[in-house]
Design a protein around this motif. Structure first.
Motif, mmCIF file in Angstrom:
data_model
loop_
_atom_site.group_PDB
_atom_site.id
_atom_site.type_symbol
_atom_site.label_atom_id
_atom_site.label_comp_id
_atom_site.label_asym_id
_atom_site.label_seq_id
_atom_site.Cartn_x
_atom_site.Cartn_y
_atom_site.Cartn_z
ATOM 1 N N SER A 183 0.823 -1.153 -0.002
ATOM 2 C CA SER A 183 0.012 -0.100 0.010
ATOM 3 C C SER A 183 0.747 1.270 0.046
ATOM 4 O O SER A 183 1.825 1.452 0.643
ATOM 5 C CB SER A 183 -0.888 0.054 1.318
ATOM 6 O OG SER A 183 -1.572 1.301 1.550
ATOM 7 N N THR A 208 -3.761 6.977 1.170
ATOM 8 C CA THR A 208 -4.196 5.774 1.144
ATOM 9 C C THR A 208 -4.244 5.238 2.480
ATOM 10 O O THR A 208 -5.236 5.014 2.959
ATOM 11 C CB THR A 208 -3.471 4.784 0.077
ATOM 12 O OG1 THR A 208 -3.188 5.588 -1.120
ATOM 13 C CG2 THR A 208 -3.785 3.530 -0.188
ATOM 14 N N ASP A 268 -3.243 6.100 -4.662
ATOM 15 C CA ASP A 268 -4.033 6.917 -5.274
ATOM 16 C C ASP A 268 -3.624 7.942 -6.282
ATOM 17 O O ASP A 268 -4.369 8.754 -6.673
ATOM 18 C CB ASP A 268 -4.436 7.734 -4.008
ATOM 19 C CG ASP A 268 -3.397 8.769 -3.449
ATOM 20 O OD1 ASP A 268 -3.620 10.000 -3.484
ATOM 21 O OD2 ASP A 268 -2.382 8.330 -3.349
#
Length: 222
Positions: free
Chosen positions: A17, A22, A174
């Motif tokens: 991630s 995010t 993102d």
């Protein structure tokens, strides 16, 4: 953070991630910039970079340069106000319980996110570092800049380390500097993302919670 010991249970998958906007609801460098009185200027550069209008490395250097002279004590203040995205800690908890390796790869900074990552059970963190001399920001980044290519390389290295095929890799982000890692993953998730990332993502999530990603981890593990 180190790899799992030899002989440990088989790895189900790899969850990678992004951090700013995010894993966190905020942009770390903007939180730091607020203490320097330059948040508006930094936000403008960040927004353009995440839309893909600026080279990430150049934009990061420009933003960090605005922090020159800032006392390093602000880092603890910033760590205290971090807000994880709704659902993300539960997502990590479920993933870990199901045998997933978890990693954060960030254009942000180790000095701010490492403590939260450790407390959240994250296995690996890759991020930038501020150059700090005599207790003050120099306005420079220490070491190589973690850009989109570096994020992808980290994903690939972890996949090799844990012998995880691409089909069982989920990457979430993102912005524009997440494109390469989403394309390298079996499932690329764009979370409340800019158009430049949506166009390469397998999944677009627009809700408030990152727990919405859980069904996609389950699907990748089948």
């Amino acid at each position: 953070m180190t790899a799992a010991a030899s002989g440990s249970p088989a790895v189900t998958g790899l969850l990678v991630s992004d951090v700013d906007s995010t894993f966190l609801t905020q942009e770390v460098i903007e939180l730091v910039a607020e203490h320097a009185g330059v948040r508006d200027q930094v936000e403008e550069i960040t927004t353009a970079a995440m839309r893909g209008e600026l080279d990430f490395a150049q934009s990061l250097r420009a933003r960090v340069a605005l922090l020159e002279g800032l006392d390093e004590s602000v880092l603890e203040q910033v760590r205290q106000v971090l807000v994880p995205t709704p659902g993300v800690l539960e997502l990590v908890r479920r993933a870990k319980a199901d045998g997933w390796i978890t990693a954060l790869v960030s254009g942000g900074f180790h000095e701010v996110i490492d403590e939260l990552a450790a407390n959240s059970g994250i296995d690996h963190v890759l991020a930038n570092r501020f150059e700090i001399v005599d207790g003050h920001f120099t306005g420079k980044v220490s070491g190589p800049i973690i850009d989109g290519a570096a994020k992808r390389r980290m994903l690939e290295e972890l996949a090799t380390t844990y012998d995880v095929p691409a089909a069982r890799i989920v990457a979430m982000g993102d912005g524009a500097n997440d494109r390469e890692m989403l394309q390298a993953a079996g499932t690329g998730i764009a979370f409340r993302a800019k158009p430049t990332l949506r166009e390469v993502a397998d999944v677009a999530l627009d809700g408030e919670s990152l727990l919405d990603a859980w069904p996609h981890l389950l699907a990748a593990a089948r």
